[in-house]
Design an enzyme around this catalytic site. Structure first.
Site, PDB file in Angstrom:
ATOM      1  CE1 TYR A  53      33.011  -9.938  24.674  1.00  0.00           C
ATOM      2  CE2 TYR A  53      32.539  -9.453  26.969  1.00  0.00           C
ATOM      3  CZ  TYR A  53      32.485  -9.092  25.640  1.00  0.00           C
ATOM      4  OH  TYR A  53      31.912  -7.902  25.282  1.00  0.00           O
ATOM      5  CG  HIS A 111      28.170 -10.163  21.289  1.00  0.00           C
ATOM      6  ND1 HIS A 111      29.090 -10.930  21.954  1.00  0.00           N
ATOM      7  CD2 HIS A 111      28.688  -8.912  21.295  1.00  0.00           C
ATOM      8  CE1 HIS A 111      30.112 -10.190  22.331  1.00  0.00           C
ATOM      9  NE2 HIS A 111      29.893  -8.959  21.935  1.00  0.00           N
TER      10      HIS A 111
END
Length: 281
Positions: A53, A111
């Site tokens: 991110y 992730h």
């Protein structure tokens, strides 16, 4: 918001986590810091971020500016799919801490399994080592299927504490959630209001919201809570942040839960929604 009214869920590693968190995807720079500071002051105590991110620094800055003690805040980050080799994954954890200016993460997740590369067990071993070193307190997964997590368990003996999956009224993931429950794994819900907030336009949910005097978002988030899942919605306005957090003072009936579950679609979209590409949460 009375923070004491937010329940905590006990995890299989002995740690606890708030029953609702705050997503930070696309919250970057000074505007992102401001949104996160507002969320923390509203009562959120779980911030969900990721290496990918590119906002771990903003997360750390928001924690420092919030005035809330670090030990009262739980923070998540994630190792990206292309850094699954043991040394790379361990470095990812360290670099995440340096960027955020934190001494430890409360959660660090893989992730996604990146199955074509097939190195996620190495990444898991790195997270186990990071936990031993005190760099992280709980470890888990994101976007893993049961077979991926079973391999982690078989090869390391360590069960993930959480697995983040896409979960919303059009994609209820019943079998996946049942597998989590059977292994004591907390289900965390990304895109909890539906991809592109699609479920927010659902007439059935509007009717249920009207019956309870609540917003559509509150009904959907309450549905997650009653499923036993942990939603991590994102909102930038203080009013919406507080609204999303205020879901512990009412309860959906069994019939209402069944009706919402009945919205499930194989592709996770409304009946009238045209297929489209959606960026990952």
């Amino acid at each position: 918001m009375n923070i004491s009214s937010i329940p905590y869920l006990k995890m299989n590693d002995g740690n606890s986590v708030p029953a609702l968190g705050f997503g930070t995807y696309k919250l970057n720079g000074s505007a992102g810091v401001e949104a996160m500071v507002n969320a923390l002051r509203a009562g959120y105590r779980l911030l969900d971020s990721a290496f990918k991110y590119e906002n771990e620094g903003a997360v750390g800055e928001a924690i420092r500016r919030s005035g809330i003690p670090r030990e009262d805040i739980l923070v998540t980050s994630k190792v990206p799919g292309l850094r699954h080799r043991y040394t790379e994954a361990l470095y990812s954890v360290e670099e995440s801490l340096y960027r955020a200016g934190l001494d430890y993460y409360d959660f660090y997740l893989i992730h996604w399994p990146n199955p074509s590369q097939g190195l996620y067990v190495e990444a898991w071993q790195a997270l186990i080592e990071a936990r031993k070193r005190g760099l992280v307190r709980s470890i888990g997964c994101s976007n893993f299927l049961p077979e991926h997590m079973q391999r982690l368990i078989d090869e390391t003996g360590v069960v993930p504490a959480v697995n983040q999956i896409e979960l919303h009224p059009y994609f209820i993931q019943q079998e996946q959630r049942a597998w989590h429950d059977g292994h004591g794994i907390i289900t965390q819900s990304w895109s909890p209001l539906g991809r592109d907030n699609s479920a927010m336009q659902e007439p059935l949910i509007h009717d249920i919201a009207g019956a309870h005097g609540k917003s559509v978002a509150q009904v959907i988030l309450r549905w997650h809570v009653q499923l036993g899942a942990l939603p991590i919605p994102k909102a930038t306005s203080p009013a919406r942040q507080l609204e999303n957090l205020s879901v512990f003072d009412f309860e959906l009936s069994a019939d209402e839960m069944v009706a919402i579950n009945g919205l499930d679609r194989p592709d996770g979209r409304r009946k009238d929604q045209h297929p489209a590409y959606y960026e990952e949460y």
